[in-house]
Write a protein that holds these residues in place. Sequence first.
Motif, PDB file in Angstrom:
ATOM      1  N   TYR A  82       0.838  -1.204   0.000  1.00  0.00           N
ATOM      2  CA  TYR A  82       0.000   0.000   0.000  1.00  0.00           C
ATOM      3  C   TYR A  82       0.868   1.248   0.000  1.00  0.00           C
ATOM      4  N   PHE A  83       1.877   1.234   0.877  1.00  0.00           N
ATOM      5  CA  PHE A  83       2.733   2.412   0.985  1.00  0.00           C
ATOM      6  C   PHE A  83       3.431   2.701  -0.344  1.00  0.00           C
ATOM      7  N   ASN A  84       4.019   1.668  -0.950  1.00  0.00           N
ATOM      8  CA  ASN A  84       4.738   1.879  -2.211  1.00  0.00           C
ATOM      9  C   ASN A  84       3.805   2.400  -3.300  1.00  0.00           C
ATOM     10  N   THR A  85       2.603   1.812  -3.362  1.00  0.00           N
ATOM     11  CA  THR A  85       1.657   2.233  -4.395  1.00  0.00           C
ATOM     12  C   THR A  85       1.247   3.687  -4.186  1.00  0.00           C
ATOM     13  N   LEU A  86       0.943   4.023  -2.936  1.00  0.00           N
ATOM     14  CA  LEU A  86       0.547   5.400  -2.637  1.00  0.00           C
ATOM     15  C   LEU A  86       1.672   6.379  -2.933  1.00  0.00           C
ATOM     16  N   ALA A  87       2.892   6.004  -2.530  1.00  0.00           N
ATOM     17  CA  ALA A  87       4.036   6.888  -2.764  1.00  0.00           C
ATOM     18  C   ALA A  87       4.259   7.063  -4.260  1.00  0.00           C
ATOM     19  N   LEU A  88       4.155   5.958  -5.009  1.00  0.00           N
ATOM     20  CA  LEU A  88       4.310   6.039  -6.465  1.00  0.00           C
ATOM     21  C   LEU A  88       3.296   7.021  -7.055  1.00  0.00           C
ATOM     22  N   ILE A  89       2.031   6.850  -6.664  1.00  0.00           N
ATOM     23  CA  ILE A  89       0.981   7.712  -7.205  1.00  0.00           C
ATOM     24  C   ILE A  89       1.229   9.162  -6.797  1.00  0.00           C
ATOM     25  N   PHE A  90       1.586   9.365  -5.533  1.00  0.00           N
ATOM     26  CA  PHE A  90       1.808  10.717  -5.031  1.00  0.00           C
ATOM     27  C   PHE A  90       2.908  11.421  -5.829  1.00  0.00           C
ATOM     28  N   PHE A  91       4.063  10.787  -5.948  1.00  0.00           N
ATOM     29  CA  PHE A  91       5.176  11.450  -6.628  1.00  0.00           C
ATOM     30  C   PHE A  91       4.896  11.652  -8.118  1.00  0.00           C
ATOM     31  N   ARG A  92       4.220  10.671  -8.729  1.00  0.00           N
ATOM     32  CA  ARG A  92       3.904  10.852 -10.149  1.00  0.00           C
ATOM     33  C   ARG A  92       2.958  12.023 -10.361  1.00  0.00           C
ATOM     34  N   ILE A  93       1.985  12.185  -9.452  1.00  0.00           N
ATOM     35  CA  ILE A  93       1.051  13.303  -9.598  1.00  0.00           C
ATOM     36  C   ILE A  93       1.780  14.618  -9.384  1.00  0.00           C
ATOM     37  N   VAL A  94       2.611  14.678  -8.340  1.00  0.00           N
ATOM     38  CA  VAL A  94       3.327  15.925  -8.068  1.00  0.00           C
ATOM     39  C   VAL A  94       4.187  16.306  -9.271  1.00  0.00           C
ATOM     40  N   CYS A  95       4.956  15.349  -9.784  1.00  0.00           N
ATOM     41  CA  CYS A  95       5.817  15.647 -10.936  1.00  0.00           C
ATOM     42  C   CYS A  95       4.982  16.103 -12.131  1.00  0.00           C
ATOM     43  N   ALA A  96       3.916  15.360 -12.411  1.00  0.00           N
ATOM     44  CA  ALA A  96       3.105  15.691 -13.580  1.00  0.00           C
ATOM     45  C   ALA A  96       2.504  17.076 -13.432  1.00  0.00           C
ATOM     46  N   VAL A  97       1.978  17.380 -12.247  1.00  0.00           N
ATOM     47  CA  VAL A  97       1.301  18.659 -12.049  1.00  0.00           C
ATOM     48  C   VAL A  97       2.295  19.824 -12.120  1.00  0.00           C
ATOM     49  N   VAL A  98       3.402  19.700 -11.412  1.00  0.00           N
ATOM     50  CA  VAL A  98       4.349  20.824 -11.349  1.00  0.00           C
ATOM     51  C   VAL A  98       5.027  21.049 -12.704  1.00  0.00           C
ATOM     52  N   PHE A  99       5.701  20.030 -13.206  1.00  0.00           N
ATOM     53  CA  PHE A  99       6.493  20.236 -14.426  1.00  0.00           C
ATOM     54  C   PHE A  99       5.611  20.484 -15.649  1.00  0.00           C
ATOM     55  N   SER A 100       4.470  19.770 -15.714  1.00  0.00           N
ATOM     56  CA  SER A 100       3.611  19.960 -16.885  1.00  0.00           C
ATOM     57  C   SER A 100       2.911  21.314 -16.859  1.00  0.00           C
ATOM     58  N   SER A 101       2.612  21.827 -15.671  1.00  0.00           N
ATOM     59  CA  SER A 101       2.011  23.159 -15.605  1.00  0.00           C
ATOM     60  C   SER A 101       2.989  24.187 -16.150  1.00  0.00           C
ATOM     61  N   MET A 102       4.239  24.086 -15.688  1.00  0.00           N
ATOM     62  CA  MET A 102       5.251  25.027 -16.148  1.00  0.00           C
ATOM     63  C   MET A 102       5.390  24.975 -17.669  1.00  0.00           C
ATOM     64  N   ALA A 103       5.600  23.773 -18.170  1.00  0.00           N
ATOM     65  CA  ALA A 103       5.842  23.640 -19.606  1.00  0.00           C
ATOM     66  C   ALA A 103       4.571  23.943 -20.402  1.00  0.00           C
ATOM     67  N   GLY A 104       3.421  23.510 -19.877  1.00  0.00           N
ATOM     68  CA  GLY A 104       2.165  23.749 -20.587  1.00  0.00           C
ATOM     69  C   GLY A 104       1.889  25.238 -20.739  1.00  0.00           C
ATOM     70  N   PHE A 105       2.152  25.989 -19.678  1.00  0.00           N
ATOM     71  CA  PHE A 105       1.986  27.441 -19.733  1.00  0.00           C
ATOM     72  C   PHE A 105       2.935  28.049 -20.767  1.00  0.00           C
ATOM     73  N   ALA A 106       4.205  27.652 -20.706  1.00  0.00           N
ATOM     74  CA  ALA A 106       5.196  28.235 -21.620  1.00  0.00           C
ATOM     75  C   ALA A 106       4.833  27.943 -23.081  1.00  0.00           C
ATOM     76  N   PHE A 107       4.451  26.703 -23.367  1.00  0.00           N
ATOM     77  CA  PHE A 107       4.122  26.352 -24.750  1.00  0.00           C
ATOM     78  C   PHE A 107       2.858  27.063 -25.236  1.00  0.00           C
ATOM     79  N   ALA A 108       1.958  27.380 -24.305  1.00  0.00           N
ATOM     80  CA  ALA A 108       0.703  28.010 -24.733  1.00  0.00           C
ATOM     81  C   ALA A 108       0.815  29.522 -24.827  1.00  0.00           C
ATOM     82  N   LYS A 109       1.535  30.147 -23.906  1.00  0.00           N
ATOM     83  CA  LYS A 109       1.444  31.600 -23.782  1.00  0.00           C
ATOM     84  C   LYS A 109       2.712  32.367 -24.134  1.00  0.00           C
ATOM     85  N   LEU A 110       3.839  31.696 -24.283  1.00  0.00           N
ATOM     86  CA  LEU A 110       5.082  32.425 -24.533  1.00  0.00           C
ATOM     87  C   LEU A 110       5.604  32.138 -25.937  1.00  0.00           C
ATOM     88  N   GLN A 111       6.354  33.127 -26.455  1.00  0.00           N
ATOM     89  CA  GLN A 111       6.999  32.939 -27.759  1.00  0.00           C
ATOM     90  C   GLN A 111       8.494  32.768 -27.510  1.00  0.00           C
TER      91      GLN A 111
END
Lengths: 306, 289
Positions: free
Chosen positions: B85-114
Motif C-alpha cells: 500500500y505504501f509503495n503504491t501510494l508513494a508512487l501515485i503521489f510522486f507521479r502526480i506531483v511531478c506531472a502537475v508541477v512540471f507539466s504546468s510550467m511547460a504547458g503554460f510556456a508552450f501556450a502563452k510564450l513565444q
Amino acid sequence: MTASPVQRDLRISKARNKNEWLWAYLLIAPTIIGLGALNVYPFFDSLYTSLLKSQGLGPTKFIGLQNYAKMFGSAEIWRTTLNTLWYVVLTVPVGVFLALVLAALLNTKIRGRDLYRGIYFLPMVVAPAAIAMVWRWIFNAENGILNQALLMLGIVGPKWLSDPNTALAACAAVGVWSSVGYDLVLILAGLQSISSTYYEASEIDGANWAQQFFRITVPLISPTLFFVILMRMMNSIKQFDTIFMLVKPENPAFKSTATLMVIFFREAFEKFNKGYASAVVVWSMVIIGAITAVQFVAEKKLVYYE
Amino acid sequence: MERGPINHAAGGRKRGAPAARKARAVHAVLIAGAVLMIFPFVWMILTSFKSIGESVQIPPTFLPNTWLMDGYREVTRVLPFGKLYFNTLALIFFRIVCAVVFSSMAGFAFAKLQFPLKRLLFFLVLSQLMLPIQIFIIPQYVMLSKLKQLNTLFALVFPGLVSAFGTFFLRQFYLSLPNDLSEAAKLDGCNIGQTFLRILFPLTRTALMALGVFTAVFAYSDMMWPLIVNMNIDKMTLSAGINSLRGQFTTQYPTIMAGSTLAMAPMMVIYLLFQRQFIEGIALTGTKA
C-alpha cells in the motif's frame, strides 16, 4: 540621445523578448531535460540495441541486422503478430460499438444515469492484476462459475483459458469488459456536446430513432469516435497485462495468445536478450505506425468536422 | 378546432405508453450490462470469505456458508500488504506531483510564450505521445541499474518524472484561457513568473484535478514497469505484488481472491467517494487531447 522613438520601442521589445525567452526556457527545462533523458535518448538507444548481440551480462557485439533476420525467420514473430492483430479485431469493433450503444442509451433523460455510468466505469479503477485474478477464477474449467452455470443449462463448457481455440477470445472478452466503461465515458461526453436542436428539428421532420442515430449522432460524434478507436487500437496492440496475467508460458494455450508485448517482456526481462527484444519492440512500433497512418487517411474520408 | 385538444390528448396517451415501454426496455438492457460489470467484483469478494473446500464445491454456493477470514489471514501472512500500500501510494503521489508541477510550467510556456525552437521542442513532446512506451523501457532499465537504483521507490517513479501527456493536456487548457488576463497582469506590473503563478495557474484547477485522476489511475494499474525494476517484494506495488500470488497458490482461490480484494480496495473506496471527479476528469482528459 539621438535614438528615435521607433528605435527605442524596438530596443524595449527586444529586451522584453529576451526576458520572455528566458522565462520560457526556465519553465520548460525540467520537461525537456526529462524527455531527453527518459525518452529521446532511450528511443535511439533501443534502435541501436536492436543491432547488437546483447545477452545477459555478457559483452555486446554489433551484429547489424541479424536480430531482425532471426526474428523474421522465426515462426514465433509471425504467430505473435497475428495474435496481436487478432486481439485488436476481437476487441476494438465490439468494444467501441458496445460503448457507443450504451452511451447513446445513457444520453437521454433516463433515471440513474450517473449510477449506470459509475458502474460501467468500475473496472478502470481496479488494477488489471486483480481483474485478471478474478477472471481466471470465473473461467476456471472445473470449478469456475461460468462452466458451472453452463452445466446447469446442460452445456459442458470449454477450458476457456487453456484451450488454444478459446483462450484469445476469452482474453478479449476480459479486455472489452475492462475498457468499455472508459470508452463509454469519452463517447458520452462527446454526445452531450451535440446541440439538442438537431434532434428537435429532425423530430419535427418525422425522423425515427434509427434515422436520428445514423444521420445525426454518428456524424457529429465521429471526431470523438475517431479518437476513441485510435486510442483503443493503440492500447490493444500494446496489450500486455491482461494476457500476461491470464495465460502463463506453461499454459498449453500460451502460443495462441502471446502478443508482441508478451514476448517482448519475456525476451527482455526473463531471457535477458536485450538485442532481440529491442528488435521486437521496433517491429511493434512499425506496426503501430502503419495502423496510425491508415487511420489518419481514413479520418480525412470519414470523420465529419462541424 | 374544438376537436384539436381532445385529439392531442388522445395522441399523447398513445405516445405515452410506448415511451414508458421504451424506457423499461432501455433500463432492462442497462441493468443486464451493469450486472455483468459488477458480478466479477461480487464474486471476488464472496469467494474471499469462503473455505477452500467450499470454493470448489459443486454445485457452487453463492453466499459463504460461514464467513471465514482464512484467506485474508493467509494472504497478509505471505504478502507485506502494508508495504505494498505504501509503495503504491508513494508512487501515485510522486507521479502526480511531478506531472502537475512540471507539466504546468511547460504547458503554460508552450501556450502563452513565444521563444525560438518552440515548434521543434513541442514536437518532442508530441512524438513521445505517439510512440509506444515499451521502446523506452530497456534503456530506462539499464540506466537505473547503472545508477544502482533498482528496487527503490525512485525506480518506480522514474519514467513518470515528466509527463508528455500532462504537458500536452495542460497546454491545451492554457490555450483556452483568454490572453486579456495575462495582458492585464502585465499592465499591473506582474512579470511572467507572477502572471503564471498568481493569475493563470489557479485557473487550471479543473484540469489539474483531471490530470491527477488520470495519472493516478494509470500509475496504479501499470504492471510491466514495477515488475521489471522491483523484484524485491518489499518494494513492489499492489499490481506487481499480487502477481506473485499466482505461482504460490494456484488452486487456493479464497486466498487469491482475498489478495485481489485487498489490492483493489483502496482505489475502489476513493472512487466511490469521488466518483464524479473521477469520471469528469477522465472525460476531460479524453476530450481535450
